[in-house]
Design an enzyme around this catalytic site. Structure first.
Site, PDB file in Angstrom:
ATOM      1  N   ASP A  75      -3.797   7.912   8.198  1.00  0.00           N
ATOM      2  CA  ASP A  75      -4.844   7.050   8.746  1.00  0.00           C
ATOM      3  C   ASP A  75      -4.346   6.122   9.856  1.00  0.00           C
ATOM      4  OD1 ASP A  75      -3.294   5.264   7.353  1.00  0.00           O
ATOM      5  OD2 ASP A  75      -4.826   4.685   5.898  1.00  0.00           O
ATOM      6  N   HIS A 124      -0.647   4.710   7.136  1.00  0.00           N
ATOM      7  CA  HIS A 124      -0.056   5.407   5.995  1.00  0.00           C
ATOM      8  C   HIS A 124       0.140   6.882   6.309  1.00  0.00           C
ATOM      9  CE1 HIS A 124      -2.608   2.016   4.573  1.00  0.00           C
ATOM     10  NE2 HIS A 124      -1.477   1.698   3.968  1.00  0.00           N
ATOM     11  N   SER A 135       0.807  -1.223   0.000  1.00  0.00           N
ATOM     12  CA  SER A 135       0.000   0.000   0.000  1.00  0.00           C
ATOM     13  C   SER A 135       0.839   1.272   0.000  1.00  0.00           C
ATOM     14  CB  SER A 135      -0.931   0.014   1.217  1.00  0.00           C
ATOM     15  OG  SER A 135      -0.182  -0.077   2.426  1.00  0.00           O
TER      16      SER A 135
END
Length: 386
Positions: free
Chosen positions: A347, A350, A40
């Protein structure tokens, strides 16, 4: 062939690189494309496409994710651009499209300038290795091995014969990672003892190195291999693993034990990369020190404009770090800060676009890295030292 060692200091951020230049660098010293693998930290839309195929919805694909993009929710796990996006911009290349597309092979011409195989939630190790250890990936089975297989399958559509494919790969900047973080995130955040997770770090590293060796056999000449971030500074880890008896870094507020774990991964990775360089002196391998690039921000957040600090998440639930395991960013009940650019954490896992911009600049905006696109066929490039 000579090799050089250069020390670069960005404030108190120290990056030491050694670049082994090949005699077969191309005339303009530049890359015609970027090929990316990872999770990610790098995914620009592959998990989003996989989720749409299986009719799954992840909070990461809902607003406010991608709010800095006109179309929003691009599949990036941030409010805007990622490190890979800033790297592409600095090299004068388009933002990398995800490999998985609605229109199939229609983007193969675009892929000649770059393609991203990274998948959010991906692990380095295959499920067949993780599941016997009690680790189940709830997001995807697109491990590093799967991503490499996609790349091999795509080549006949990008380059029409073996010779052209080796040339294409040789002219590309290949980013292998960040990868391995989720091999640790899933068990650690689910409460598995850190000692158990530590035991399979060598397996993760060997998988990354095996992929690098395979890419070199396919013709890769320049690879960027990032290390892991200081997870002890992650708002999610601080929320889930922060206990009274845990040791915190007095300068940053980060969890010492978890950052030592990340450093163990990075040290072992650098040791193995040195072995690869010794075996392939004609290949340029750049260790991208994500750990120390991020630690520079965690140590001096106000210096970089992060007036809301480095540890509290912009988007999430309530609590000291604005992280609640039952409320994810992207869900209706989540809260979102008004000024994301003043936060490091987006978040809880990240980072914000603002943080990624600074990390990218610290790593890839040095004279040494820029010299890769000089007109000279001799010079200095970058790779990580121990």
């Amino acid at each position: 062939m000579a090799s050089s060692s250069i020390s670069i200091t960005c404030g108190v951020f120290l990056v030491v690189f050694v670049w082994l230049w090949s005699s077969c660098l191309y005339a303009n010293g530049c890359y015609t494309s970027i090929i990316s693998f990872g999770d990610s930290i790098t995914d620009t839309g592959n998990l989003k496409q996989l989720a749409s195929i299986s009719n799954r919805v992840f909070p990461e694909f809902l607003p406010p994710y991608g709010e800095n993009f006109i179309n929003q929710t691009t599949g990036r796990c941030s409010n805007g651009r990622l490190i890979i996006d800033f790297l592409a911009e600095r090299l004068g290349l388009p933002l990398l499209p995800p490999f998985l597309q609605d229109n199939g092979n229609n983007n193969m011409v675009t892929f000649k300038q770059g393609v991203n195989f990274a998948v959010a939630g991906a692990t380095a190790l295959d499920p067949s290795v993780l599941e016997p250890r009690g680790i189940v990936n709830p997001m995807t089975n697109a491990s590093l091995g799967v991503q490499l297989a996609w790349f091999k399958q795509s080549l006949p559509s990008i380059c029409d014969n073996d010779s052209n494919c080796r040339d294409f790969i040789g002219r590309s900047l290949i980013l292998v990672g960040e990868i391995g973080g989720n091999d640790y995130n899933f068990p650690l955040l689910w409460g598995q003892p850190i000692e158990e997770v530590e035991s399979f770090v060598p397996l993760v590293i060997d998988t990354i190195i095996s992929t690098i060796n395979e890419l070199i056999e396919m013709g890769a000449k320049t690879l960027v291999v990032p290390g892991n971030f200081p997870v002890g500074c992650s708002a999610s880890y601080l929320t889930v693993c922060g206990l009274e008896n845990e040791e915190y870094d007095p300068k940053t507020g980060c969890l010492v034990r978890l950052n030592q774990f990340a450093e163990y991964h990075n040290k072992l990775l650098q040791t193995k990369l040195k072995q690869v360089r010794d075996l392939h002196p004609d290949v340029n391998i750049f260790y991208a020190d994500y750990y120390n690039a991020a630690m520079e921000i965690y140590r001096f957040p106000y210096k970089y404009g992060f007036t809301n600090g480095a540890l509290k998440a912009c988007c999430g639930g309530e609590g000291r770090y604005n992280v609640n395991p039952t409320v994810q960013c992207g869900e209706v009940s989540a809260t979102v800060c008004d000024e994301p650019d003043t936060y490091v954490s987006w978040d809880g896992i990240h980072l914000t676009e603002a943080a990624y911009r600074i990390i990218s600049k610290n790593l890839f905006s040095t004279p040494q890295f820029n010299s890769l696109c000089s007109t000279s066929t001799s010079g200095v490039g970058l790779s990580g030292s121990m």
